[in-house]
Design an enzyme around this catalytic site. Structure first.
Site, short mmCIF file in Angstrom:
data_model
loop_
_atom_site.label_atom_id
_atom_site.label_comp_id
_atom_site.label_asym_id
_atom_site.label_seq_id
_atom_site.Cartn_x
_atom_site.Cartn_y
_atom_site.Cartn_z
N ASP A 132 7.23 -0.19 1.22
CA ASP A 132 7.99 1.05 1.33
C ASP A 132 8.32 1.53 -0.09
O ASP A 132 9.00 0.81 -0.84
CB ASP A 132 9.26 0.81 2.13
CG ASP A 132 10.00 2.09 2.49
OD1 ASP A 132 9.45 3.17 2.22
OD2 ASP A 132 11.11 2.00 3.04
N ASP A 157 4.67 7.21 2.20
CA ASP A 157 5.35 6.20 1.38
C ASP A 157 5.50 4.84 2.04
O ASP A 157 6.25 4.00 1.56
CB ASP A 157 6.74 6.71 0.97
CG ASP A 157 7.62 7.01 2.17
OD1 ASP A 157 7.10 7.08 3.31
OD2 ASP A 157 8.84 7.17 1.98
N GLU A 158 4.76 4.60 3.11
CA GLU A 158 4.97 3.37 3.87
C GLU A 158 3.67 2.90 4.50
O GLU A 158 2.89 3.71 5.00
CB GLU A 158 6.03 3.62 4.94
CG GLU A 158 6.49 2.42 5.71
CD GLU A 158 7.55 2.77 6.75
OE1 GLU A 158 8.09 1.84 7.38
OE2 GLU A 158 7.84 3.98 6.93
#
EC number: 2.7.7.7
Length: 439
Positions: free
Chosen positions: A11, A105-106
């Site tokens: 993350d 973002d993950e």
């Protein structure tokens, strides 16, 4: 459950805000809030400096401003976020062929899918990965968790945030979970937390004391069974590296409502051509063209047309979207417009009698639309270029003027200058110059 800690969850820390701080030297170490800057806006991401004042994602921007009035509030630059995300995802694919992105973002990574996976070197692998990402992205940091399941890996990535990692040793899963609040389990929101509290379960250990029948009776069979298993660390979901996209779409949220049909048509044209370009880049086509509109009163509607055969042709997609716009009521103005293509396939069979037109791989922006929108409201944070002063970003605007801070990621914090909003020497740059802003 696996016998090894081989599922990794990554993350990126405060991603949107971190990219803005990276690219804007004057904002480094200061509170930054990214989201809708209008009266109806909500927070997308807040930097850790802003979070100390209680600002959080999904909070109304009005409340965020009241909590942290000295924060820089920016509208977001999604091309910059996508570019950073591509760098990270490419690095993850060097670790393993099985990577499951969840968002920009993950992502999950199945470390065991790599031919050279060594369960005894996971710590070194994670440390090297985090260092590489910071280097490759010019300073962005990430939090990483590794465990025997996706559920535990996601939990682990939260334990040493930001810029840290945690590896759950196989066999220690239940011990790790026991003291945690039930809200630590993904999907357990305020309503479920309250129901569990009434059942006497505020921690995961207390949750384990409840029978499957008790949980199913209170939460329903599916939710009850899922919580019963997760409380015991049981999760056998695999990392899915190939999740087929169901649609390709682009949306534009306007800083001020637009009622002029000519301007809306120019935006629709730019959106449709962007969708076509992305379809071709992905080697896909689709049959259903959808137009999404959000009115001034926030009512959202979609209109769709299904073609006889799939297409990726810019003219076909544009003409169809224009027809849908002409049939829409735009009285009172629109605050959002979107174009999408669904029913995707990897082959194309346009109507043989559709006139061909040159494919514009990089179509020119709708000039009159961008100029009138820019004159009305330059969005804070957007990239701009001045013929004399060079590159910078919008610091603020209003009353027919726009203030620009001249700096970039590679240059130090520069001067702050104010211009007329319609100054011909000042132009949009980066994603704004393409005529679209994704939300």
């Amino acid at each position: 459950m696996r016998a090894t800690a081989s599922i990794l969850h990554l993350d990126l820390d405060a991603f949107f805000a971190a990219v803005e701080q990276r690219d804007k030297p004057s904002l480094r170490g200061k509170p930054v809030i990214v989201g809708g800057v209008g009266g109806r806006g909500v927070v997308s991401t807040a930097s850790y400096e802003a979070r100390r004042f209680g600002v959080r994602s999904a909070m109304s921007m009005a409340e965020a401003r009241s909590r942290c009035p000295h924060a820089a509030v920016l509208s977001g630059r999604f091309d910059a976020y996508r570019a950073a995300s591509h760098v990270v995802m490419d690095r993850l694919r060097e670790l393993s062929p099985r990577v499951q992105p969840l968002s920009l973002d993950e992502a999950f990574v199945d470390l065991a899918a790599a031919d050279d996976f060594d369960p005894d070197s996971v710590e070194e692998t994670v440390a090297e990965l985090r260092a590489d990402i910071e280097r490759l992205t010019d300073g962005l940091t990430c939090s990483v968790g590794v465990a025997s399941s996706k559920f535990l890996a996601k939990i682990a990535s939260e334990l040493n945030k930001p810029d840290g990692h945690f590896i759950v040793a196989p066999g220690s899963e239940q011990q790790l979970l026991a003291p945690m609040r039930v809200s630590a389990i993904p999907g357990v929101g305020p309503a479920t937390t309250e129901r569990l509290r009434r059942l006497g379960a505020e921690t995961v250990e207390q949750l384990r004391a409840l029978s499957l029948d008790e949980l199913s009776g209170s939460l329903g069979n599916a939710s009850g069974r899922s919580l019963y298993q997760l409380a015991r660390g049981q999760d056998d979901r695999e990392v899915e590296s190939h999740r087929e996209a169901k649609s390709v779409s682009v949306e534009d949220t306007f800083p001020v409502d637009i009622a002029d049909r000519g301007e809306l048509e120019a935006v629709t044209d730019a959106l449709a051509r962007t969708v076509a370009r992305r379809l071709r880049a992905a080697g896909q086509s689709g049959r259903t063209i959808t137009l999404k509109i959000r009115r001034h009163d926030f009512e959202t509607h979609t209109r769709s047309t299904t073609l006889a055969a799939p297409t990726d042709h810019p003219r076909t997609i544009t003409d169809t979207a224009m027809a849908l716009l002409r049939a829409a009521d735009v009285t009172g103005g629109l605050r959002l417009l979107g174009v999408g293509v669904s029913g995707l396939t990897d082959w194309v069979q346009d109507d043989l009698f559709t006139p061909e037109s040159p494919v514009e791989e990089d179509p020119p922006p709708p000039r009159h639309s961008l100029r009138s929108r820019a004159a009305a409201s330059w969005s804070p944070g957007m990239d701009v270029h001045h013929a004399e002063h060079g590159d910078g970003w919008v610091w603020g605007s209003g009353l027919g003027r726009v203030t620009v801070r001249f700096e970039t990621r590679e240059t130090p914090a520069g001067p702050i200058l104010t211009f007329a909003a319609d100054d011909p020497a000042l132009s949009l740059a980066g994603p704004a110059a393409a005529g679209t802003v994704e939300t």
